[in-house]
Scaffold this motif. Structure first.
Motif, PDB file in Angstrom:
ATOM      1  N   LYS A   1     -22.359 -10.453  14.333  1.00  0.00           N
ATOM      2  CA  LYS A   1     -23.352 -11.302  15.008  1.00  0.00           C
ATOM      3  C   LYS A   1     -24.768 -10.955  14.567  1.00  0.00           C
ATOM      4  CE  LYS A   1     -23.521 -11.083  19.611  1.00  0.00           C
ATOM      5  NZ  LYS A   1     -23.039 -11.369  20.987  1.00  0.00           N
TER       6      LYS A   1
ATOM      7  N   LYS B   1     -18.006 -14.497  28.551  1.00  0.00           N
ATOM      8  CA  LYS B   1     -19.210 -14.453  29.380  1.00  0.00           C
ATOM      9  C   LYS B   1     -19.683 -15.825  29.854  1.00  0.00           C
ATOM     10  CE  LYS B   1     -20.544 -10.090  27.322  1.00  0.00           C
ATOM     11  NZ  LYS B   1     -21.391  -9.355  26.370  1.00  0.00           N
TER      12      LYS B   1
ATOM     13  N   ARG C   1     -14.736  -0.323  31.910  1.00  0.00           N
ATOM     14  CA  ARG C   1     -15.819  -1.305  31.860  1.00  0.00           C
ATOM     15  C   ARG C   1     -15.250  -2.579  31.256  1.00  0.00           C
ATOM     16  NH1 ARG C   1     -18.188  -4.521  27.454  1.00  0.00           N
ATOM     17  NH2 ARG C   1     -19.856  -5.623  28.533  1.00  0.00           N
TER      18      ARG C   1
ATOM     19  N   MET D   1     -16.171  -6.979  30.457  1.00  0.00           N
ATOM     20  CA  MET D   1     -17.133  -8.073  30.416  1.00  0.00           C
ATOM     21  C   MET D   1     -16.918  -8.903  31.692  1.00  0.00           C
ATOM     22  SD  MET D   1     -16.953  -9.154  26.381  1.00  0.00           S
ATOM     23  CE  MET D   1     -15.186  -9.177  26.140  1.00  0.00           C
TER      24      MET D   1
ATOM     25  N   ASN E   1     -17.911  -3.151  17.451  1.00  0.00           N
ATOM     26  CA  ASN E   1     -18.759  -2.738  18.576  1.00  0.00           C
ATOM     27  C   ASN E   1     -18.565  -1.263  18.925  1.00  0.00           C
ATOM     28  OD1 ASN E   1     -20.079  -5.156  18.959  1.00  0.00           O
ATOM     29  ND2 ASN E   1     -18.676  -5.899  20.533  1.00  0.00           N
TER      30      ASN E   1
ATOM     31  N   LEU F   1     -12.177 -10.802  20.840  1.00  0.00           N
ATOM     32  CA  LEU F   1     -13.577 -10.873  21.260  1.00  0.00           C
ATOM     33  C   LEU F   1     -14.314 -11.700  20.207  1.00  0.00           C
ATOM     34  CD1 LEU F   1     -15.813  -7.924  22.539  1.00  0.00           C
ATOM     35  CD2 LEU F   1     -16.696  -9.979  21.444  1.00  0.00           C
TER      36      LEU F   1
END
Ligand code: LMR
Length: 328
Positions: free
Chosen positions: A40, A93, A168, A170, A212, A233
């Motif tokens: 990205k 998201k 954790r 999203m 990531n 993802l």
């Protein structure tokens, strides 16, 4: 002195005129949450280069990486306020804007990135780009990152290894359900907080792509990564209806073409980085790789697969069938 004053003001007026004539370029702000050495991050920079080469002096693209300008909690709201013109949140998201994109979070739905790509490019996948039009969000294209892996401070070989552990996630109810079915505790947190949460052991683990995990150094604050490839993802590059319609058609076409080309580059990089960043992580020797046996992997599939039924009504059976068909 009067004459002097006259000359000065004339000069000032002329200067002002010439400045006024060279209109300021229109600024396109592109905000994202990841590092620059990611698919990205590189896509955004390529887009900037292409737009500024093709529309010199007319358009300027300012890229803000690493949640510098806006983060997970506010980037979509900022887009609708026209405080930023392009964002590319992960498909997990968008839940507040559409339930349709939850399809991408179903665990063990896509066999690999080629299947993800086939589904995105299919008629059903392309239709999803318009799934938020009533909210004023325009989908311009998909961008790949990759398949997700689990990381934790213990080896996750079987679903029972995740029991009672905090992960954790999203902000996705599907992902929350995916952890709940194995007795884990999902905690929705913005990407910018993940490293610190792991480092302070406020949470035990997380799930993410190799890219990531590498670029944000999550592997340095985890003991194990399970190569699960349990989900995808990916991103949708979105703009607002207001901004998109404000562009003259010829300029909009150049901008869209530039974006398509930047996405193509980002997608190539995503495939490469999944391998390269994985290798860099392994070479670091900071973390241990857990490779699942076919039986172990099947245990994860069996445990998590019931999540599909829970969301079938909201997502739509037809859409799930279409996605499954992309596995060929
Ligand atoms: C995450 O929050 O883990 C990812 O969506 C970050 C990103 O944009 O890749």
């Amino acid at each position: 002195s009067l004459a002097l004053f006259g000359k000065t003001s004339l000069a000032a007026a002329l200067l002002g005129l010439s400045l006024g004539a060279a209109a300021e370029p229109v600024e396109i702000k592109f905000s994202h949450v990841v590092a620059e050495n990611t698919p990205k991050g590189q896509m955004a920079l390529k887009f900037k280069e292409l737009v500024e080469t093709r529309l010199p002096g007319e358009y300027k693209v300012s890229v803000f990486p690493n949640s510098q300008l806006f983060g997970d909690n506010n980037e979509l709201a900022a887009l609708l306020l026209n405080d930023v013109q392009l964002v590319a949140p992960s498909l997990s998201k968008f839940e507040r804007y559409t339930k349709k994109l939850q399809i991408f979070d179903l665990p063990f739905l896509f066999e690999d990135m080629a299947a993800v790509d086939r589904f995105q490019q299919s008629e059903a996948g392309q239709k999803l780009l318009n799934s938020m039009s009533r909210k004023g969000v325009v989908g311009l294209g998909y961008l790949h990152n990759g398949m997700k892996q689990f990381s934790a401070n213990n080896p996750l070989s079987l679903p029972t290894d995740a029991q009672g552990k905090k992960f954790r996630i999203m902000p996705s109810d599907v992902i929350a359900a995916q952890f709940e079915v194995v007795g884990a505790i999902p905690v929705k947190k913005p990407f910018s907080e993940v490293f610190t949460l792991l480092q302070t052991r406020a949470i035990d683990g997380q799930e993410n792509t190799w890219s990531n995990i590498y670029s944000k150094k999550f592997f340095e604050v985890q003991t194990h990564i399970t190569e699960s490839n349990h989900g995808v993802l990916d991103y949708m590059v979105v703009t607002s209806d207001t901004f998109w319609k404000s562009l003259p058609k010829d300029k909009r076409d150049v901008i869209k073409q530039s974006l398509d080309e930047a996405i193509a580059l980002g997608n190539e990089l995503a495939l490469k980085k999944a391998d390269e960043d994985r290798q860099l992580i392994l070479d670091s020797k900071r973390v241990e790789l857990v490779t699942l046996t076919p039986a172990q992997r099947q245990a994860w599939v069996n445990a998590m697969r019931p999540v599909w039924a829970k969301f079938e009504d909201k997502i739509g059976k037809d859409l799930i069938d279409a996605a499954e068909a992309a596995n060929k």
